[in-house]
Every structure is written in structure tokens, then in C-alpha cells.
Design a protein around this motif. Structure first.
Motif, PDB file in Angstrom:
ATOM      1  N   VAL A 185    -102.781 -15.839  84.561  1.00 58.51           N
ATOM      2  CA  VAL A 185    -102.496 -16.870  85.563  1.00 58.51           C
ATOM      3  C   VAL A 185    -102.399 -18.213  84.842  1.00 58.51           C
ATOM      4  O   VAL A 185    -103.326 -18.601  84.127  1.00 58.51           O
ATOM      5  N   PHE A 186    -101.291 -18.912  85.053  1.00 60.52           N
ATOM      6  CA  PHE A 186    -101.113 -20.210  84.408  1.00 60.52           C
ATOM      7  C   PHE A 186    -101.550 -21.323  85.345  1.00 60.52           C
ATOM      8  O   PHE A 186    -101.020 -21.471  86.435  1.00 60.52           O
ATOM      9  N   ILE A 187    -102.539 -22.088  84.905  1.00 58.43           N
ATOM     10  CA  ILE A 187    -103.038 -23.250  85.647  1.00 58.43           C
ATOM     11  C   ILE A 187    -103.046 -24.423  84.680  1.00 58.43           C
ATOM     12  O   ILE A 187    -103.520 -24.288  83.540  1.00 58.43           O
ATOM     13  N   LYS A 188    -102.534 -25.550  85.099  1.00 55.12           N
ATOM     14  CA  LYS A 188    -102.516 -26.724  84.237  1.00 55.12           C
ATOM     15  C   LYS A 188    -103.929 -27.031  83.737  1.00 55.12           C
ATOM     16  O   LYS A 188    -104.877 -27.097  84.526  1.00 55.12           O
ATOM     17  N   ASP A 189    -104.056 -27.167  82.437  1.00 55.17           N
ATOM     18  CA  ASP A 189    -105.324 -27.429  81.751  1.00 55.17           C
ATOM     19  C   ASP A 189    -106.268 -26.228  81.768  1.00 55.17           C
ATOM     20  O   ASP A 189    -107.419 -26.333  81.324  1.00 55.17           O
ATOM     21  N   GLY A 190    -105.793 -25.098  82.277  1.00 57.34           N
ATOM     22  CA  GLY A 190    -106.597 -23.887  82.288  1.00 57.34           C
ATOM     23  C   GLY A 190    -106.524 -23.142  80.968  1.00 57.34           C
ATOM     24  O   GLY A 190    -105.940 -23.614  79.981  1.00 57.34           O
ATOM     25  N   ALA A 191    -107.092 -21.939  80.961  1.00 60.90           N
ATOM     26  CA  ALA A 191    -107.191 -21.167  79.716  1.00 60.90           C
ATOM     27  C   ALA A 191    -105.829 -20.877  79.099  1.00 60.90           C
ATOM     28  O   ALA A 191    -105.632 -21.061  77.882  1.00 60.90           O
ATOM     29  N   TRP A 192    -104.870 -20.437  79.926  1.00 61.44           N
ATOM     30  CA  TRP A 192    -103.564 -20.092  79.361  1.00 61.44           C
ATOM     31  C   TRP A 192    -102.765 -21.328  78.973  1.00 61.44           C
ATOM     32  O   TRP A 192    -101.942 -21.274  78.052  1.00 61.44           O
TER      33      TRP A 192
END
Length: 253
Positions: A185-192
Motif C-alpha cells: 500500500v502506497f501512502i505518502k511518507d509511509g513505508a513504501w
């Protein structure tokens, strides 16, 4: 579709950022009241304000989920402040990249033991609800080999077993229990997003392995979680919904 969640009270662990915060905001838009917890008090306060800004009641507390007293206080304060408890999203995780004994212990205590403690604490409240429901946030890392022999996938797999059995135990009390297993799952400033910046080759190879050609958005995961929490899904329990754009290659029956 009206998910019939207006004024229902949903508790979310790890709710100050990432998928947890996205879930809080999504449910707020459905009219639900939301209580979150996380370790950082300032981040919790900021997240609560974001949720309240969507027009619903919200509560939050800095909680050590490995401590029973901290858990009990959050649960009782949430019920008193928001007017009961109707649902719980088990979202908290220690992550699990540390393969030393300390990492395995931290993941066990945070992911499994803490979640069990929270469920046990919540049950008396859920028994009073007209639409009691629990949703576990798992991962496709629980289903197939991914990222090596690390605690994260092992703990997520154990959680699927626990919640699957819990669904059968609680069904006579009409408390529904389900899981969702997102792929990347791509989330801004997240792990990915961080992996994309630091290890672009890992990010690109992962995207290339997803037949739909992209990672999921947080909202795509939230939609399924909200549906499972909703009384619209009143006969659904004991299931695990994979949300991965075809990332896992097993045939599901």
C-alpha cells in the motif's frame, strides 16, 4: 451505499498515521465516532483533530498496548466519551524487520499478545452493541513468502489463525470477526514511500510484480474494512479478504 455506521463507535489501534489514520478519516466520513491510540501523544492529538474536522466525535490517547492498565484506561475512556463501543480495528504492529530475539519478542508482545488483551477488554462492551464487529489488519506477507524469515509475516499469519478461530467462538454472541490482508500500500511518507526514495529498485520490482501495475491506496483498503464493520455485512464472519491487485499468485477458493 449507506453502510449504517452513523454514530457507531469504532476503536483503532495504531491510528495516528498510515492506514490507521486513513481508516479513522474514512469512518468519520461515514458518520462513525472514532477513538484511536498510538504511542506518540502529539501525533495522536493531531490525528484526532483531523478526524474531528470531518464532522464527527473523536477521542484519542497515547497508549502502550503492551500494558494492560494503559489498554483498559483507553477502552473505558473511549466508551465513556463516545457512548459505547461497536467495533474494533486491530491495526497496531511493531513492524518486524528485527530478526534478533528482541525483535521477535517485541512483535509477539505488540502484535499478538497486546491484541488479545485488547479483544478481551473490549468484549463486555461489544456484547452490548447491536452491530458488534472486529476487523484485523493482516498482510499478504502472512500468505506467501515475502521479505524473508522476519517476525512481521509470522505474526500476521498467527493473527489470521487467532481471528479465524475467534470468529467461530464469538458467532453465537453475534460478534463478527474478519480480516483483511492488503498487499503493498502506497501512502505518502509511509513505508513504501520511504523504500521508493531509499531503495528505488526494490520499489520498482515490487510494483512490477503486481498485475494491476500499481500499489493499493489506503482508501481502497479502508473501503473493505468499513464494509466488514458495517451491518450491511451482517452474515460475514471468519473471512480474510485479500486486497492486493493480484500480487499474490495463489489460487483462492
Amino acid at each position: 451505499m449507506d453502510l449504517k455506521l452513523k454514530n457507531k463507535v469504532i476503536l483503532i489501534t495504531g491510528g495516528s498515521k498510515g492506514i490507521g489514520l486513513a481508516l479513522g478519516k474514512y469512518l468519520a466520513n461515514e458518520g462513525a465516532k472514532v477513538s484511536i491510540c498510538a504511542r506518540n501523544e502529539a501525533e495522536v492529538a493531531a490525528a484526532v483533530e483531523q478526524i474531528k474536522a470531518l464532522g464527527t466525535d473523536a477521542y484519542g490517547a497515547a497508549v502502550d498496548v503492551t500494558d494492560q492498565e494503559s489498554i483498559s484506561q483507553w477502552v473505558s475512556d473511549s466508551a465513556r466519551t463516545l457512548g459505547g463501543i461497536d467495533g474494533y480495528i486491530a491495526n497496531v504492529s511493531a513492524g518486524g524487520a528485527d530478526v534478533e530475539e528482541s525483535g521477535w519478542r517485541r512483535n509477539f508482545e505488540t502484535d499478538i499478545l497486546a491484541t488479545w488483551k485488547i479483544v478481551e477488554t473490549l468484549l463486555p462492551y461489544l456484547e452490548k452493541s447491536e452491530i458488534p464487529s472486529i476487523v484485523n489488519i493482516s498482510s499478504t506477507a502472512a500468505l506467501e513468502a515475502f521479505a524473508g524469515a522476519v517476525p512481521f509475516g509470522a505474526m500476521k499469519a498467527a493473527m489470521l489463525n487467532y481471528f479465524g478461530n475467534l470468529a467461530n467462538v464469538l458467532a453465537p454472541q453475534h460478534i463478527r470477526v474478519n480480516s483483511v490482508s492488503p498487499g503493498p500500500v502506497f501512502i505518502k511518507d509511509g513505508a513504501w514511500d520511504q523504500i521508493k526514495q531509499a531503495m528505488p529498485e526494490v520499489y520498482e520490482s515490487t510494483v512490477a510484480a503486481i498485475p494491476m501495475g500499481r500499489m493499493a491506496t489506503a482508501e481502497e483498503v479502508c473501503a473493505q474494512v468499513a464494509l466488514l464493520l458495517s451491518p450491511v455485512s451482517s452474515f460475514t464472519t471468519g473471512t480474510n479478504v485479500v486486497i492486493d491487485g493480484g500480487f499474490t499468485k495463489r489460487i483462492q477458493y
